[in-house]
Scaffold this active site. Structure first.
Site, PDB file in Angstrom:
ATOM      1  N   GLY A 572       0.822  -1.193   0.000  1.00  8.76           N
ATOM      2  CA  GLY A 572       0.000   0.000   0.000  1.00  8.76           C
ATOM      3  C   GLY A 572       0.862   1.250   0.000  1.00  8.76           C
ATOM      4  O   GLY A 572       2.072   1.198  -0.217  1.00  8.76           O
ATOM      5  N   ASN A 573       0.229   2.405   0.261  1.00 10.50           N
ATOM      6  CA  ASN A 573       0.955   3.670   0.250  1.00 10.50           C
ATOM      7  C   ASN A 573       1.903   3.809   1.425  1.00 10.50           C
ATOM      8  O   ASN A 573       2.874   4.555   1.359  1.00 10.50           O
ATOM      9  CB  ASN A 573      -0.048   4.842   0.273  1.00 10.50           C
ATOM     10  CG  ASN A 573      -0.883   4.893  -0.983  1.00 10.50           C
ATOM     11  OD1 ASN A 573      -0.409   4.566  -2.056  1.00 10.50           O
ATOM     12  ND2 ASN A 573      -2.140   5.282  -0.858  1.00 10.50           N
ATOM     13  N   GLU A 576       3.331  -2.727   3.708  1.00  5.94           N
ATOM     14  CA  GLU A 576       2.785  -3.948   3.128  1.00  5.94           C
ATOM     15  C   GLU A 576       1.374  -4.223   3.650  1.00  5.94           C
ATOM     16  O   GLU A 576       1.003  -3.783   4.742  1.00  5.94           O
ATOM     17  CB  GLU A 576       3.670  -5.151   3.455  1.00  5.94           C
ATOM     18  CG  GLU A 576       5.002  -5.190   2.716  1.00  5.94           C
ATOM     19  CD  GLU A 576       6.004  -4.191   3.219  1.00  5.94           C
ATOM     20  OE1 GLU A 576       6.885  -3.788   2.449  1.00  5.94           O
ATOM     21  OE2 GLU A 576       5.900  -3.778   4.391  1.00  5.94           O
ATOM     22  N   LYS A 591      -3.164  -3.916   7.248  1.00  6.67           N
ATOM     23  CA  LYS A 591      -2.319  -2.877   6.662  1.00  6.67           C
ATOM     24  C   LYS A 591      -1.247  -2.502   7.678  1.00  6.67           C
ATOM     25  O   LYS A 591      -1.559  -2.191   8.824  1.00  6.67           O
ATOM     26  CB  LYS A 591      -3.154  -1.640   6.312  1.00  6.67           C
ATOM     27  CG  LYS A 591      -4.116  -1.840   5.157  1.00  6.67           C
ATOM     28  CD  LYS A 591      -4.772  -0.514   4.785  1.00  6.67           C
ATOM     29  CE  LYS A 591      -5.634  -0.648   3.546  1.00  6.67           C
ATOM     30  NZ  LYS A 591      -6.214   0.650   3.135  1.00  6.67           N
ATOM     31  N   ASP A 684     -10.088  10.301  -3.544  1.00 11.21           N
ATOM     32  CA  ASP A 684      -9.308   9.358  -4.358  1.00 11.21           C
ATOM     33  C   ASP A 684     -10.193   8.206  -4.825  1.00 11.21           C
ATOM     34  O   ASP A 684      -9.780   7.054  -4.805  1.00 11.21           O
ATOM     35  CB  ASP A 684      -8.119   8.832  -3.552  1.00 11.21           C
ATOM     36  CG  ASP A 684      -7.059   8.192  -4.444  1.00 11.21           C
ATOM     37  OD1 ASP A 684      -6.203   7.461  -3.910  1.00 11.21           O
ATOM     38  OD2 ASP A 684      -7.095   8.393  -5.673  1.00 11.21           O
TER      39      ASP A 684
END
Length: 822
Positions: A572-573, A576, A591, A684
């Site tokens: 992810g941003n 992991e 997350k 987003d």
């Protein structure tokens, strides 16, 4: 140690061993065959790629480019790698695989031979040691009976005196048979004993040793096959290493600072002489009162000159303020880029900074434009001031001729300059804005836990929450909590509200004791309990006293030990994403947040969880909890089985029906309507940020960029990386986000859905797409997209936010479309 000495009675085990080895060899054979197929396909794919690139690279620039040279060599070496891989596959087929096939046949023959010989010698041994002896023993017992019977009859004949000779003859004959059989039995017994000894001591061991020898020979042969396989398939052979060395050398020859030298040489143009801008004296041919490059000060212009001077002074001051703000923004962005550069782990990570660097260059251009404007205004102001000062206190001279014309010209000049300033001012308005914090707060009230509990179990210990979130929880005099420093993992902080201020005290750990400045304790719970119960000040200087422990929200807090991490699902941003399992066997998505992320990104990471705590809707991904008791911090989400919507669309594009696509769109609209009702701006919304759950239910996900604003509008500085192709024009231009900008993104999501996962604005870069949208361009509907859906897209992409439909309207329209398809 060997088969002959240790496996005499292990025939079944030996057979199982041979069967297992044969199965293993068959598996190896199958694997090698698949490897050959895979390598051939890989070689073919590489060659096809190179051929495709050759076709697309026929057009070359007419200058020498190191990048082009490097790229060409990379293609050539990739072709070489393709040929090497193809040769290796052929060598593997004719070498190891062929020999392995032969070996399997030999192995089967060895097994067959062993079984045949073993059966033969075992049957012979049983015959000699058991079957024949049993027959002799049976005959032995029968002859004893016959001899005893003949003996009794002989005695009876003697007693009666009748047929004595005949009875004696029978008796002798029976005795002779018995004695002869006895001798046979003794000889047979001796032979059986020797045969048995020979069987166990020589014959069987010889067979087993022979088998072991062949087994070992085959292992030796298999080792040779494996060795040859290893050499052929090795990716570090000299020829492959040379390919990659050539590629690496070509890459190292790329020098950004000299890349365009040849291009400049080829296309260099001589500097054109700048055209001098001078007063056109022909304008004065029919007028004697006006002078070139002179400000006319007279009874008709004196007042307007004062107004112009004042206006220019205001314009100059505003421009200088804008310039100052822009220069500060440049310094801030340069600092941010420098900090981000230090965190780059790979050379290619510089790509992540390109958009920021582009924004920096655009800012510098804006600064230069403002400096130009400043210089222009300064020169104009100086010219006016000089004329006004020269005539300070004097009476303006009268103008005899062309008063109205002079007044008109002066008025027009003033209007033109004012108009020019207004256009400049509007063009740079709204560029610099300050980001707003959107972190919410939660109300907690509970009593302190006893000091015997571990730190993680204390109600007032909140784990690694951000400082700003801790401050929001402290509202009254004496409110306190303990947290792990978000910026320095392993360091603990006491946060307290005292005398209208929120204070933060680092808990010192010295000589294995925790303290502030007074008595030390072996653990933090004892330290906090001491200050809470005794009301002893934290430090004499601060005078802070602990009154009200602020408990954590237990509904959402999980322990790291409650979660077992499984397979990696992706990245992810912030870190992991893993598949995880809770203690009750519930599967979840986990997350993780990298510990080395900047503080501001860690705060953004937890922002998603803070937002999702408040939501409960079937089309919004569900939050299970957060693990903040220690680093790394986890966000635990429901595991949505279908994965992200974009990948789902691309994977299932041949199966998805129109009705299902409309259902997905309706799910998204329902989820966004719910968010709108909560004053949440997603910012987003895209197919990649939606998930597909059971029964193909679509769920809105990834709230990392989301904000909650009571007014429904969120302003951003515009300097951060944003998904340009999905973002509304007002958000790109002015940083203004709202539910209306989410509606624009929803229109892009519709286009992604009905194009089955195609990237929006195909063939365009982000900048090209942005410019085209500003010019009025809108994407045409995807193939097979219903006209009603296309109309909805166009409504969503109205340039004016106020003209776009609400999510409630979108939900109604999509519901009607879905009914038509039923």
């Amino acid at each position: 140690m060997g088969f002959g000495s240790d496996l005499k009675n292990s025939h079944e085990a030996v057979l199982k061993l041979q069967d297992w080895e044969l199965r293993l060899l068959e598996t190896v054979k199958k694997f090698m065959a698949l490897r050959i197929k895979s390598d051939k396909e890989y070689a073919s794919t590489l060659q096809n790629l190179c051929n495709q690139v050759d076709k697309e690279s026929t057009v070359q620039m007419n200058y020498v480019s190191n990048v082009s040279k490097s790229w060409l060599l990379m293609i050539q070496q990739t072709e070489q790698l393709s040929r090497i891989m193809k040769t290796h596959a052929e060598d593997l087929n004719s070498g190891p695989l062929h020999r392995l096939t032969m070996m399997i046949k030999d192995k089967q023959q060895v097994k067959k031979s062993y079984i045949g010989v073993h059966q033969q010698i075992e049957a012979e041994m049983i015959k000699v040691t058991k079957t024949e002896l049993e027959k002799l023993k049976c005959s032995y017992r029968q002859l004893i009976k016959e001899m005893n019977s003949a003996k009794e009859k002989y005695k009876e004949a003697l007693a009666k005196g009748k047929e004595t000779e005949k009875a004696k003859e029978r008796y002798d004959k029976a005795t002779m048979k018995l004695h002869m059989l006895h001798n046979q039995y003794v000889l047979a017994l001796k032979g059986a004993q020797l045969h048995q000894n020979q069987y166990y001591d020589i014959t069987l061991p010889l067979l087993l040793d022979s088998l072991q020898k062949m087994q070992e020979e085959m292992i030796k042969a298999l080792k040779g096959i494996f060795d040859e396989y290893s050499q052929i398939t090795s990716l570090v052979t000299e020829e492959i290493v040379n390919v990659h060395k050539e590629i690496q050398m070509s890459v190292e020859q790329i020098d950004p600072s000299t890349e365009y030298n040849n291009f400049i040489d080829v296309h260099r143009t001589t500097a054109a002489k700048e055209q001098e801008i001078e007063f056109d004296t022909s304008l004065l041919e029919e007028n004697e009162n006006l002078q070139a490059n002179e400000i006319m000060w007279n009874n008709l212009t004196a007042e307007s000159l004062q107004v112009m001077l004042k206006t220019l002074a205001e314009e100059l001051m505003q421009t200088q303020q804008m310039l100052l703000n822009k220069e500060e923004a440049v310094l801030e962005l340069e600092k941010r880029i420098e900090e981000s550069s230090e965190t780059c782990e790979k050379k290619s990570d510089i790509v992540l900074l390109l958009s920021q660097k582009q924004a920096l260059e655009e800012l510098k251009q804006s600064v230069q434009q403002l400096r130009c404007t400043e210089a222009k205004f300064s020169a104009q102001k100086e010219l006016l001031e000089q004329k006004v000062q020269e005539n300070d206190g004097k009476e303006p001279p009268p103008v005899v001729n062309y008063e109205e014309d002079a007044r008109s010209v002066t008025s027009m000049e003033r209007k033109e300059r004012l108009s020019k300033f207004e256009s400049i001012r509007h063009s740079i308005a709204g560029i610099i804005r300050s980001p707003k914090s959107a972190l919410g707060s939660s109300a907690l009230s509970d009593m302190i836990s006893i000091s015997e509990k571990p730190l993680a179990e204390q109600d007032w210990y909140h784990g690694a929450i951000p400082r700003i979130e801790a401050q929001e929880l402290l509202k009254k005099q004496g409110d306190f909590l303990v947290r792990e420093s978000h910026g320095k993992p392993g360091e603990y902080v006491l946060s307290v509200y005292s005398d209208g201020q929120r204070r933060h005290f680092i808990i010192q750990y010295v000589d294995n004791m925790y303290r502030f400045e007074g008595t030390g304790f072996s653990n933090i719970p004892q330290l906090i309990d001491h200050h809470y119960t005794t009301k002893q000040v934290i430090t004499k200087k601060s005078g802070v006293v602990l009154l009200n422990p602020i408990p954590k929200d237990k509904k959402w807090i999980l322990s790291h030990e409650d979660v077992i991490l499984g397979e990696l699902l992706g990245k992810g941003n912030f870190g992991e994403v893993y598949k995880g399992t809770l203690k009750d066997k519930t599967s979840v998505a986990v997350k993780t947040c990298k510990e080395d992320l900047p503080q501001e990104l860690k705060i953004k990471f937890l922002q998603e969880a803070k937002i999702l705590k408040q939501y409960d809707h079937p089309n919004i991904v569900k939050l299970i909890g957060v693990c903040t008791q220690r680093q790394p911090v986890y966000i635990i989400m429901e595991l949505v089985s279908g994965g992200d919507f974009l990948t789902f669309l691309r994977r299932k594009k041949d199966e998805l029906k129109l009705k299902q696509l409309v259902k997905f769109s309706l799910d998204a609209a329902a989820g966004m309507l719910y968010l709108e009702s909560k004053n949440c701006i997603h910012r987003d919304l895209a197919a990649r940020n939606c998930l597909v759950g059971e029964n193909n239910v679509l769920k809105i996900s990834d709230f990392g960029m989301s904000r909650q604003e009571d007014g429904g509008v969120y302003s951003s500085s515009g300097l951060k990386q944003i998904p340009i192709k999905w973002t509304a024009p007002e958000a790109l231009n002015y940083g203004r986000y709202s539910s209306e900008s989410d509606v624009w993104s929803f229109g892009i999501l519709l286009w992604e859905t009905f194009s089955l996962g195609v990237c929006p604005y195909p063939g365009m870069t982000n900048q090209q797409a942005r410019e085209q949208v500003e010019r009025g361009y809108r994407m045409s509907a995807p193939q097979h997209c219903p006209e009603d859906i296309s109309k909805i897209m166009m409504k969503c992409w109205d340039y004016k936010p106020e003209n776009r439909p609400k999510f409630s309207e979108l939900q109604k329209e999509l519901t009607i479309i879905k009914r038509k398809l039923t």
